[in-house]
Each structure stands twice: as C-alpha cells, then as structure tokens.
Design an enzyme around this catalytic site. Sequence first.
Site, PDB file in Angstrom:
ATOM      1  N   HIS A  84      -5.519  -4.950   6.196  1.00  0.00           N
ATOM      2  CA  HIS A  84      -5.063  -5.078   4.746  1.00  0.00           C
ATOM      3  C   HIS A  84      -3.890  -5.941   4.275  1.00  0.00           C
ATOM      4  O   HIS A  84      -3.475  -5.988   3.159  1.00  0.00           O
ATOM      5  CB  HIS A  84      -4.887  -3.627   3.963  1.00  0.00           C
ATOM      6  N   HIS A 133       0.581  -0.404  10.889  1.00  0.00           N
ATOM      7  CA  HIS A 133       0.301   0.841  11.519  1.00  0.00           C
ATOM      8  C   HIS A 133      -0.774   1.658  10.631  1.00  0.00           C
ATOM      9  O   HIS A 133      -1.326   2.419  11.390  1.00  0.00           O
ATOM     10  CB  HIS A 133       1.559   1.713  11.947  1.00  0.00           C
ATOM     11  N   CYS A 137      -5.173  -3.175 -12.739  1.00  0.00           N
ATOM     12  CA  CYS A 137      -6.395  -3.513 -13.642  1.00  0.00           C
ATOM     13  C   CYS A 137      -5.789  -4.065 -14.870  1.00  0.00           C
ATOM     14  O   CYS A 137      -6.596  -4.705 -15.573  1.00  0.00           O
ATOM     15  CB  CYS A 137      -7.244  -2.111 -14.075  1.00  0.00           C
ATOM     16  N   CYS A 168      -1.956   2.243 -10.612  1.00  0.00           N
ATOM     17  CA  CYS A 168      -3.190   2.000 -11.457  1.00  0.00           C
ATOM     18  C   CYS A 168      -4.493   3.317 -11.275  1.00  0.00           C
ATOM     19  O   CYS A 168      -4.663   3.396  -9.967  1.00  0.00           O
ATOM     20  CB  CYS A 168      -3.835   0.599 -10.969  1.00  0.00           C
TER      21      CYS A 168
END
Length: 399
Positions: free
Chosen positions: A70, A49, A100, A114
């Site tokens: 995604h 959504h 990272c 991050c």
Amino acid sequence: MSTTTGQVIRCKAAVAWEAGKPLVIEEVEVAPPQKMEVRIKILFTSLCHTDVYFWEAKGQNPVFPRILGHEAGGVVESVGEGVTDLEPGDHVLPVFTGECKECAHCKSEESNMCDLLRINTDRGVMLHDQKSRFSINGTPIFHFVGTSTFSEYTVVHLGCLAKINPHAPLDKVCVLSCGISTGTNLIVLLDFFDQNKLCFLGLGATLNVAKPNKGSSVAVFGLGAVGLAAAEGARISGASRIIGVDLNTNRFEFAKKFGVTEFVNPKDYKKPVQEVIAEMTNGGVDRSVECTGHVDAMISAFECVHDGWGVAVLVGVPHKDAVFKTGPMNLLNERTLKGTFFGNYKPRSDIPSVVEKYMNKELELEKFITHEVPFSEINKAFDLMLKGEGLRCIIRMDA
C-alpha cells in the site's frame, strides 16, 4: 491512448496465498478499471509493517489469497468511467485511505476520515461492484486496503490516488503514500513495548496535530520509522529539545539524524518514564507523540506533558481491547490528549504539497530508505523487517 486500455493486463504480482508463508511471484490478470477507478503501473513500492501484520494474520480476519502492498508510486495506465481528474501518464501515489471530496468529513477542514473511502482492512474487493480486479485462471485474488501495490499493475479508486509532480523521483516519494506523511509506517523494529499493530503516522502527527512551537520541547515514544518521522516533524517545526524514548538503545545514535537531542530508556529507571521526563523538563514537555500503540506508552506520553498547555498525540494503534487509564485531574489540569489518522492529511488535497516539501529540500526522505531489493526478491524485504534491520526497503518493480 494506451494499447492496453479496456483490456485485461497480464503481469507479475507477489501473491500471499496463506498466512505467514513466503509470497509467490505469479502471473495475474488485472481487469480494466470500472466506474471511478484507475489502473496504474507500479514502478516502486515499499514494505510497511502493516503489510507484515496482515500477512501474518495473527490478530485479524485472514483474507487470502491476497495481493498486499500500500506504499508505492506509479503511473496512470488507463481510467474508468467518470474519472476526469486523472489521465494516462499522470504520476500518482496510491493511499490506503481516500478522499471522495463529497462527504461531510471531506468537506470539513477538521477531518480527513472519508465516509466512503476510509480504510477497511477486511474488504478484498472494489467498491463499485464488490468484485476483485485480480484473478489467476479465473480464481479471484483479493485486494488489500484498496491499493495492492505488490503487483506490476493495480486498480485503485480515484479517491485513493494523489496526483503528484511528475519530476518527483518515485523511488523516494513513494514512502509518502503511507509512512512518512503520517509518520512513516510502523515497521517491525518498533519493539518499544512490543508494538506490532496497524499504524500509519508521524510527520503529519507532529506538524498537523501536535503543532509544536519553535523552541519547544517534544517527547517521541518509539524510535522506529513512525517515531523518527515524528521527530523529523519536530525538527522541521524548530523544537529545541526532542527527547526520544525507546527500549532499544541501539536506535539512539541513528535517531540523531532526525533531530533527536536526548534519549531515555525506561529500563534505566525505577520510576515511571513520565516522571523522568517531567524532572528533565521542569514539569513536562510541551508536546509528545506516541508511536508504539502500547497503552502503557500512551499513558506515559500523556502524563509527561506539562500541565496548562501540554498536548499529547496518539499515533500507534493499540489492541482493540486495550483500556487507557489516567487520573481525571491530568485532564482538568489542562493537558490535552489527541488522536490522529494519517497525520490528518487529506490524501488528494494534501499529499501533493508534502511531495513539494521534498522537492524543495524541506523534507529529507533518503535517510529513511535503508535498503532496496528487486521485485523478484520481495521476500527479502520481509526478512529484513522481521529481523528489525533498517527502516525502509524500496522494492523495484522493473528489476
């Protein structure tokens, strides 16, 4: 080495040219990965959504033309300078947030937020050079949350890719790259208290944050995909009572598959739902997980936990101007309120182990997947979500 390494790849992508208009399958150029970037071939993706929310562009900055998506699974095609953790052929899940492994958050055992790769919904370019890797006849097409999986090929920062077991079926585990890992995305059928906000969480919210004990009681607010994943987490933890709270009675029977044992529809009572739950449980539940993003549901989820030890976890993301109000004695009486982001999972470090839970039959994903469409019919997935039909729609990129 792939014959396409270092070259521009031309492939199909579903482009959102403007807000609310059907996506258009276009031929796009995908540039080679730059420093710390990876180009991957997407094999399966699914609709969250969050994609719909930013496609509608009703409550945030419109960024178009854009390639959404995604939640996906794919295979590494080529890697850019400095990438040593991945190589062509690796199976990966792209994740909207990153790790990272160098910032204070990544080094902390208590955080997954991050500094470098935290989600940024307004950014439509890559971090390395502030440029897009997508274009059509020279016109840049913007990225979405660093993933843009509604394309046969995409470029993602290394820190936003989880390398997984190559034997894991990508058409199933692709949903772990957002939704179910944290609770399963928010999905439009979360009309409990009108939820339509950006959201990512549930399974991790229960397992990693709420941490119910075996035999405990858990209330889950909102029985869309996120809430059902939270219920699944409570089931895995051994909770003896899992109370589902939703305004849509039609969800109750289906929710039993995810461990929900009792149901409460706030519309059936004249008193606040937190009082109803407290009466049902002799003072309140041990844990609650709020998955709607509506501030009233958040308050109810907090106030329905037992004093002395109750923990409420907020998963849904509220309107930016919403205000949470509760009596200070609710806190002084030793109720705990927590928030969570991506279920407190570190993408690169933790998601592979979630995939292994599925491979070891500790986690059921199939029951979340209710539809499948070919890439050419991606707009059908949007229609299904907007109608509130089903939980998860898998999009096959090769069909």
